[in-house]
Design a protein around this motif. Structure first.
Motif, mmCIF file in Angstrom:
data_model
loop_
_atom_site.group_PDB
_atom_site.id
_atom_site.type_symbol
_atom_site.label_atom_id
_atom_site.label_comp_id
_atom_site.label_asym_id
_atom_site.label_seq_id
_atom_site.Cartn_x
_atom_site.Cartn_y
_atom_site.Cartn_z
ATOM 1 N N LEU A 133 0.503 -0.791 -0.099
ATOM 2 C CA LEU A 133 -0.085 -0.040 -0.020
ATOM 3 C C LEU A 133 0.942 1.439 -0.059
ATOM 4 O O LEU A 133 2.071 1.577 0.928
ATOM 5 C CB LEU A 133 -1.305 -0.069 0.891
ATOM 6 N N ALA A 134 0.414 2.098 -1.329
ATOM 7 C CA ALA A 134 1.131 3.353 -0.673
ATOM 8 C C ALA A 134 0.635 4.839 -1.237
ATOM 9 O O ALA A 134 -0.602 4.675 -1.511
ATOM 10 C CB ALA A 134 2.062 3.962 -2.307
ATOM 11 N N CYS A 135 0.109 5.519 0.098
ATOM 12 C CA CYS A 135 -1.023 6.966 -0.123
ATOM 13 C C CYS A 135 -0.979 7.211 0.583
ATOM 14 O O CYS A 135 0.486 7.990 1.135
ATOM 15 C CB CYS A 135 -2.207 6.037 0.929
ATOM 16 N N LEU A 136 -1.193 8.699 0.209
ATOM 17 C CA LEU A 136 -0.884 9.916 0.518
ATOM 18 C C LEU A 136 -1.065 10.388 2.355
ATOM 19 O O LEU A 136 -2.597 9.775 2.605
ATOM 20 C CB LEU A 136 -2.173 10.949 -0.368
ATOM 21 N N GLU A 137 -0.730 11.083 2.915
ATOM 22 C CA GLU A 137 -0.761 11.518 4.287
ATOM 23 C C GLU A 137 -1.460 13.064 4.333
ATOM 24 O O GLU A 137 0.044 13.719 4.502
ATOM 25 C CB GLU A 137 -0.160 10.833 5.153
ATOM 26 N N LEU A 138 -2.035 13.449 4.198
ATOM 27 C CA LEU A 138 -2.043 14.964 3.828
ATOM 28 C C LEU A 138 -3.338 15.276 5.312
ATOM 29 O O LEU A 138 -4.006 15.402 5.081
ATOM 30 C CB LEU A 138 -2.559 15.500 2.472
ATOM 31 N N PRO A 139 -2.772 15.149 6.278
ATOM 32 C CA PRO A 139 -4.016 15.460 7.282
ATOM 33 C C PRO A 139 -4.105 17.282 7.465
ATOM 34 O O PRO A 139 -5.496 17.493 7.691
ATOM 35 C CB PRO A 139 -3.081 15.443 8.533
ATOM 36 N N VAL A 146 -11.875 15.426 -0.670
ATOM 37 C CA VAL A 146 -12.324 14.602 -2.507
ATOM 38 C C VAL A 146 -11.394 15.953 -3.313
ATOM 39 O O VAL A 146 -10.872 14.717 -4.459
ATOM 40 C CB VAL A 146 -13.764 15.264 -2.786
ATOM 41 N N THR A 147 -11.380 16.622 -3.129
ATOM 42 C CA THR A 147 -9.993 18.142 -3.957
ATOM 43 C C THR A 147 -8.468 17.247 -3.720
ATOM 44 O O THR A 147 -8.029 17.672 -4.806
ATOM 45 C CB THR A 147 -10.506 19.203 -4.174
ATOM 46 N N THR A 148 -7.922 16.772 -2.851
ATOM 47 C CA THR A 148 -7.337 16.733 -2.588
ATOM 48 C C THR A 148 -7.093 15.520 -3.183
ATOM 49 O O THR A 148 -6.155 14.291 -3.574
ATOM 50 C CB THR A 148 -6.982 16.301 -0.802
ATOM 51 N N ALA A 149 -8.068 14.465 -3.411
ATOM 52 C CA ALA A 149 -7.705 13.054 -3.810
ATOM 53 C C ALA A 149 -7.534 13.245 -5.316
ATOM 54 O O ALA A 149 -7.106 12.468 -5.669
ATOM 55 C CB ALA A 149 -8.925 12.062 -3.386
ATOM 56 N N ARG A 150 -8.257 14.066 -6.007
ATOM 57 C CA ARG A 150 -8.990 14.507 -7.418
ATOM 58 C C ARG A 150 -7.024 15.021 -7.658
ATOM 59 O O ARG A 150 -6.163 14.765 -8.390
ATOM 60 C CB ARG A 150 -9.858 15.196 -7.766
ATOM 61 N N LYS A 153 -4.481 12.032 -7.374
ATOM 62 C CA LYS A 153 -4.532 11.436 -8.547
ATOM 63 C C LYS A 153 -3.792 11.741 -10.054
ATOM 64 O O LYS A 153 -3.214 11.184 -10.429
ATOM 65 C CB LYS A 153 -6.077 10.920 -8.800
ATOM 66 N N VAL A 154 -4.254 13.092 -10.058
ATOM 67 C CA VAL A 154 -3.217 13.946 -11.123
ATOM 68 C C VAL A 154 -1.621 13.480 -11.027
ATOM 69 O O VAL A 154 -1.162 13.562 -11.645
ATOM 70 C CB VAL A 154 -3.441 15.566 -11.129
ATOM 71 N N TRP A 155 -1.536 14.133 -9.121
ATOM 72 C CA TRP A 155 -0.194 13.952 -9.558
ATOM 73 C C TRP A 155 0.242 13.201 -9.191
ATOM 74 O O TRP A 155 1.853 12.927 -10.123
ATOM 75 C CB TRP A 155 0.489 14.178 -7.597
ATOM 76 N N PHE A 156 0.061 11.819 -9.211
ATOM 77 C CA PHE A 156 -0.190 10.126 -9.135
ATOM 78 C C PHE A 156 0.611 9.734 -10.288
ATOM 79 O O PHE A 156 1.866 9.752 -11.385
ATOM 80 C CB PHE A 156 -0.811 9.201 -8.606
ATOM 81 N N ASP A 157 -0.443 10.006 -11.445
ATOM 82 C CA ASP A 157 -0.306 10.158 -13.129
ATOM 83 C C ASP A 157 0.500 10.924 -13.677
ATOM 84 O O ASP A 157 1.440 10.389 -14.528
ATOM 85 C CB ASP A 157 -1.577 10.209 -13.156
ATOM 86 N N GLU A 158 1.267 11.374 -13.006
ATOM 87 C CA GLU A 158 1.879 12.504 -13.956
ATOM 88 C C GLU A 158 3.432 11.938 -13.603
ATOM 89 O O GLU A 158 4.138 12.109 -14.439
ATOM 90 C CB GLU A 158 1.468 13.961 -13.197
ATOM 91 N N LEU A 159 2.839 11.865 -12.389
ATOM 92 C CA LEU A 159 4.441 11.664 -11.810
ATOM 93 C C LEU A 159 5.144 9.932 -12.474
ATOM 94 O O LEU A 159 5.733 10.044 -13.173
ATOM 95 C CB LEU A 159 4.797 10.748 -10.337
ATOM 96 N N LYS A 160 3.706 9.185 -12.764
ATOM 97 C CA LYS A 160 3.765 7.459 -13.156
ATOM 98 C C LYS A 160 4.627 7.895 -14.914
ATOM 99 O O LYS A 160 5.322 7.091 -14.938
ATOM 100 C CB LYS A 160 2.806 6.451 -13.211
#
Length: 163
Positions: A133-139, A146-150, A153-160
């Motif tokens: 498991l790799a997840c964002l931890e952004l307290p 919802v915005t943070t998750a979106r 996802k964009v950040w992860f897809d761009e990095l990938k």
């Protein structure tokens, strides 16, 4: 005198032993289940650094306890990069928490808002064969998950795509 008497402070080895006793109970309870028990070093706590983690694991002596590595903590407690820490911990890596940091401050920034090289982190995870498991931890972002998750996802897809 008994270490539990008011005014007496337990020694570091006593505290680590208490932590070991709790970890042993948890590991025993999880035995035979599909649960992977992980421990996260946390800046400012008893087990903050990789050296502290080594001490804890050595005293515990149980290989089934894995590490939950928060990559944003590495620059706060270490002189090596988050990717180097991941490579060092690879045999015991149970999960990754992804957040950024800046100037050695424990602050859980959104990836890219700090100083971590996430390309190096993901290459290290790939090279180690990490499948967990790799997840964002952004307290600091929990007011708008919802915005943070979106954005995540964009950040992860761009990095990938860049790797």
């Amino acid at each position: 005198p008994d270490a539990d008497e008011p005014g007496d402070s337990p020694t570091r080895p006593e505290l680590v032993q208490r932590l070991c006793a709790g970890a042993e109970a948890l590991l025993d309870a999880a035995k035979g289940s599909a649960v992977t028990v992980c421990f996260e070093p946390e800046p400012g706590m008893l087990v903050a650094s990789l050296a502290d983690l080594d001490e804890f694991f050595d005293m515990l002596g149980r290989d089934e306890l894995k590490v939950m590595l928060d990559v944003g903590h590495v620059p706060v407690t270490e002189t090596i990069s988050a990717g180097a820490a991941l490579r060092r911990l690879a045999p015991r890596l149970g999960g990754l928490q992804l957040d950024d940091s800046r100037d050695g401050v424990h602050q859980h920034l959104f990836p890219g808002d700090g100083e971590l090289d996430f390309g190096e982190v993901f290459r290290a995870a790939h090279d180690a064969g990490f499948q967990g498991l790799a997840c964002l931890e952004l307290p600091r972002h929990d007011h708008d998950p919802v915005t943070t998750a979106r954005q995540g996802k964009v950040w992860f897809d761009e990095l990938k795509a860049s790797l």
